[in-house]
Design a protein around this motif. Sequence first.
Motif, mmCIF file in Angstrom:
data_model
loop_
_atom_site.group_PDB
_atom_site.id
_atom_site.type_symbol
_atom_site.label_atom_id
_atom_site.label_comp_id
_atom_site.label_asym_id
_atom_site.label_seq_id
_atom_site.Cartn_x
_atom_site.Cartn_y
_atom_site.Cartn_z
ATOM 1 N N SER A 3 -1.433 4.705 8.240
ATOM 2 C CA SER A 3 -2.538 5.761 7.996
ATOM 3 C C SER A 3 -2.967 6.185 9.174
ATOM 4 C CB SER A 3 -3.816 4.958 7.418
ATOM 5 O OG SER A 3 -4.350 4.120 8.348
ATOM 6 N N THR A 51 0.723 -1.198 0.072
ATOM 7 C CA THR A 51 -0.047 -0.067 -0.123
ATOM 8 C C THR A 51 1.095 1.146 -0.123
ATOM 9 O OG1 THR A 51 -0.128 0.607 2.410
ATOM 10 C CG2 THR A 51 -1.625 -1.344 1.565
ATOM 11 N N VAL A 53 -15.913 -0.573 12.793
ATOM 12 C CA VAL A 53 -14.746 -1.201 12.072
ATOM 13 C C VAL A 53 -13.968 -0.122 11.074
ATOM 14 C CG1 VAL A 53 -16.386 -1.304 9.812
ATOM 15 C CG2 VAL A 53 -14.303 -2.986 10.058
ATOM 16 N N LEU A 90 -15.710 -5.207 18.784
ATOM 17 C CA LEU A 90 -16.489 -3.711 18.887
ATOM 18 C C LEU A 90 -17.392 -3.686 17.746
ATOM 19 C CD1 LEU A 90 -13.015 -1.795 18.691
ATOM 20 C CD2 LEU A 90 -14.399 -2.170 20.618
ATOM 21 N N ARG A 109 -0.421 -11.703 17.159
ATOM 22 C CA ARG A 109 -0.886 -10.684 17.818
ATOM 23 C C ARG A 109 -2.066 -10.875 18.677
ATOM 24 N NH1 ARG A 109 -2.208 -4.964 14.274
ATOM 25 N NH2 ARG A 109 -4.104 -4.573 14.650
ATOM 26 N N SER A 115 -8.857 2.745 20.799
ATOM 27 C CA SER A 115 -8.069 2.464 19.816
ATOM 28 C C SER A 115 -6.879 1.311 20.177
ATOM 29 C CB SER A 115 -7.474 3.483 19.000
ATOM 30 O OG SER A 115 -6.724 3.098 17.933
ATOM 31 N N PRO A 116 -6.879 0.106 20.377
ATOM 32 C CA PRO A 116 -5.983 -0.584 21.102
ATOM 33 C C PRO A 116 -4.637 -0.431 20.821
ATOM 34 C CG PRO A 116 -8.093 -1.951 20.481
ATOM 35 C CD PRO A 116 -8.016 -0.597 19.839
ATOM 36 N N GLY A 117 -4.399 -0.172 19.341
ATOM 37 C CA GLY A 117 -3.048 0.046 18.924
ATOM 38 C C GLY A 117 -2.394 1.237 19.640
ATOM 39 N N LEU A 163 -8.455 -4.861 13.191
ATOM 40 C CA LEU A 163 -7.941 -4.605 11.921
ATOM 41 C C LEU A 163 -8.441 -3.836 11.130
ATOM 42 C CD1 LEU A 163 -7.269 -8.453 11.211
ATOM 43 C CD2 LEU A 163 -5.942 -7.153 12.372
ATOM 44 N N THR A 216 1.346 3.379 2.168
ATOM 45 C CA THR A 216 1.690 3.385 3.671
ATOM 46 C C THR A 216 2.899 2.620 4.109
ATOM 47 O OG1 THR A 216 -0.116 2.219 4.777
ATOM 48 C CG2 THR A 216 -0.317 4.663 4.747
ATOM 49 N N VAL A 217 2.305 1.138 4.354
ATOM 50 C CA VAL A 217 3.456 0.259 4.493
ATOM 51 C C VAL A 217 2.537 -1.276 3.777
ATOM 52 C CG1 VAL A 217 3.863 1.217 6.850
ATOM 53 C CG2 VAL A 217 2.176 -0.322 6.792
ATOM 54 N N VAL A 275 -13.039 4.943 11.422
ATOM 55 C CA VAL A 275 -13.886 3.959 12.104
ATOM 56 C C VAL A 275 -15.349 4.331 12.222
ATOM 57 C CG1 VAL A 275 -14.045 2.929 14.735
ATOM 58 C CG2 VAL A 275 -11.671 3.454 13.771
ATOM 59 N N THR A 325 -7.765 6.142 7.893
ATOM 60 C CA THR A 325 -8.766 5.216 7.920
ATOM 61 C C THR A 325 -9.765 5.771 8.996
ATOM 62 O OG1 THR A 325 -6.850 3.543 8.249
ATOM 63 C CG2 THR A 325 -8.862 2.969 9.402
ATOM 64 N N LEU A 331 -7.431 9.101 16.579
ATOM 65 C CA LEU A 331 -7.107 7.841 17.469
ATOM 66 C C LEU A 331 -5.639 7.452 16.911
ATOM 67 C CD1 LEU A 331 -10.073 5.487 16.932
ATOM 68 C CD2 LEU A 331 -9.709 7.270 18.720
ATOM 69 N N ARG A 332 -5.052 7.869 15.839
ATOM 70 C CA ARG A 332 -3.673 7.422 15.624
ATOM 71 C C ARG A 332 -3.193 8.416 14.684
ATOM 72 N NH1 ARG A 332 -1.773 2.066 12.794
ATOM 73 N NH2 ARG A 332 -2.638 2.813 10.841
HETATM 74 O O1 TXA Z 1 -1.551 2.253 6.915
HETATM 75 C C1 TXA Z 1 -1.885 1.410 7.471
HETATM 76 O O2 TXA Z 1 -3.110 1.844 8.080
HETATM 77 C C2 TXA Z 1 -1.606 0.119 7.548
HETATM 78 C C3 TXA Z 1 -1.712 -0.510 5.893
HETATM 79 C C4 TXA Z 1 -1.456 -2.053 5.825
HETATM 80 O O3 TXA Z 1 -3.241 -0.129 5.666
HETATM 81 N N1 TXA Z 1 -2.347 -0.712 8.206
HETATM 82 C C5 TXA Z 1 -2.125 -0.864 9.785
HETATM 83 O O4 TXA Z 1 -3.013 -1.817 10.355
HETATM 84 O O5 TXA Z 1 -1.479 -0.122 10.256
HETATM 85 P P1 TXA Z 1 -2.817 -1.933 11.974
HETATM 86 O O6 TXA Z 1 -3.550 -3.176 12.186
HETATM 87 O O7 TXA Z 1 -1.043 -2.286 12.102
HETATM 88 O O8 TXA Z 1 -3.313 -0.858 12.714
HETATM 89 C C6 TXA Z 1 -4.425 -0.578 12.940
HETATM 90 C C7 TXA Z 1 -5.080 0.361 13.718
HETATM 91 C C8 TXA Z 1 -4.778 0.113 15.170
HETATM 92 O O9 TXA Z 1 -4.037 1.127 15.865
HETATM 93 C C9 TXA Z 1 -6.167 -0.284 15.468
HETATM 94 O O10 TXA Z 1 -6.319 -0.281 17.199
HETATM 95 C C10 TXA Z 1 -6.911 0.761 14.793
HETATM 96 O O11 TXA Z 1 -6.351 0.701 13.634
HETATM 97 N N2 TXA Z 1 -8.468 0.386 14.647
HETATM 98 C C11 TXA Z 1 -8.931 -0.852 13.785
HETATM 99 N N3 TXA Z 1 -9.963 -0.939 13.605
HETATM 100 C C12 TXA Z 1 -10.635 0.138 14.742
HETATM 101 C C13 TXA Z 1 -11.634 0.211 15.545
HETATM 102 N N4 TXA Z 1 -12.962 -0.344 15.163
HETATM 103 N N5 TXA Z 1 -11.770 1.145 16.672
HETATM 104 C C14 TXA Z 1 -10.621 1.471 16.921
HETATM 105 N N6 TXA Z 1 -9.498 1.517 16.350
HETATM 106 C C15 TXA Z 1 -9.335 0.706 15.324
#
Ligand code: TXA
Length: 324
Positions: free
Chosen positions: A168, A20, A105, A102, A45, A219-221, A51, A22-23, A87, A85, A186-187
């Motif tokens: 993103s 993509t 999405v 949750l 994970r 946002s668990p991440g 996701l 981003t990564v 939500v 992204t 959130l991020r």
């Molecule tokens: O750039 C990107 O976003 C990359 C590329 C592959 O698209 N993907 C990525 O995914 O960074 P990941 O899984 O490493 O990070 C997903 C982030 C996490 O911080 C997660 O908590 C947040 O998105 N997230 C996803 N769904 C969510 C939701 N329903 N509510 C709150 N946070 C959500």
Amino acid sequence: MLLREPAQWLRDGRLVALPTETVYGLGANALDETAVRSIFAAKQRPAFNPLIVHVADPSWLGRVVADVPPLARRLIDAFWPGPLTLVLPRRPEVPDVVTGGLDTVGVRMPAHPVALALLRAADVPVAAPSANPFTRISPTTAQHVLDGLGGRVFAVVDAGPCAVGIESTVVAVEADPRGGERVVLLREGGTTREQLQAVVGEVFVADHADEVGDAARRSPGRVERHYAPSVPLRSIARRADGALQVPNELERPFALLCRGDAGGVTDAAHVDVLPADPAGFARELYAALHRLDRAGVAVALVEQLPDDAAWAAVRDRLRRAGLR
Ligand code: TXA
Ligand code: MG
């Protein structure tokens, strides 16, 4: 067409790493619960971590999202395809394993011709976290994916290095306690807060209380130590005359990660000079962290970055990489 096979593998429930802007992402059919489970297994994970679902076009939103509020529509019009992204409330067809249980999405349309062609050919929404083992550095090349997950992924679609280089930006569009809706950041990531504000006015930031208390829901991440090389990172300042200030007390050998030029440092065992602008620095950051990991040094000195908003996402990633 070259992407017909990986598209079929995705439909068959296989894991396919995809480029993509981003990564690189570790992709699986978002509507296939078993396939999505294998993402978590490959990355090791925790399953509460939701996701991001990737779509080929805004018209695909109805496959995964129950409602697109007007404010979200404005963000989509302004920033898709791109590193943003959203939500949003999810449809019941989206398995719990994608959303961490949750009722929302995360969805985005990537700005990458190969990703979009693959999504279109597969004709399924694709759940894809960054294609790295949990807590490790995100991949910006196909080789990074193979280094981290080789043997755990069915295929990697290689389209060269990623142009943005960090993940993103993640925002929620949710009810505003004062009425209407609001955008909550959130991020930090590839779309800056300033860019968002230019389109929607106010952008709220999930506050620190969220980060420690309510983080698993919001946002668990955000809470994880993330993007981490195995080498300790230590921040150093640059003097007004351009010299980088190497501390007297320093483990050796050491590496240097800096901006624009090496600041007169001549005794580093490994030097990575990244572009001086935030977009250029972001593009090359993860590749530099991957190199640090392999440099065989005791510590890496990292030049302090400017305070301003344009650098916020990069500062966030270095903090999560353990920069002190
Ligand atoms: O750039 C990107 O976003 C990359 C590329 C592959 O698209 N993907 C990525 O995914 O960074 P990941 O899984 O490493 O990070 C997903 C982030 C996490 O911080 C997660 O908590 C947040 O998105 N997230 C996803 N769904 C969510 C939701 N329903 N509510 C709150 N946070 C959500
Ligand atoms: Mg990630």
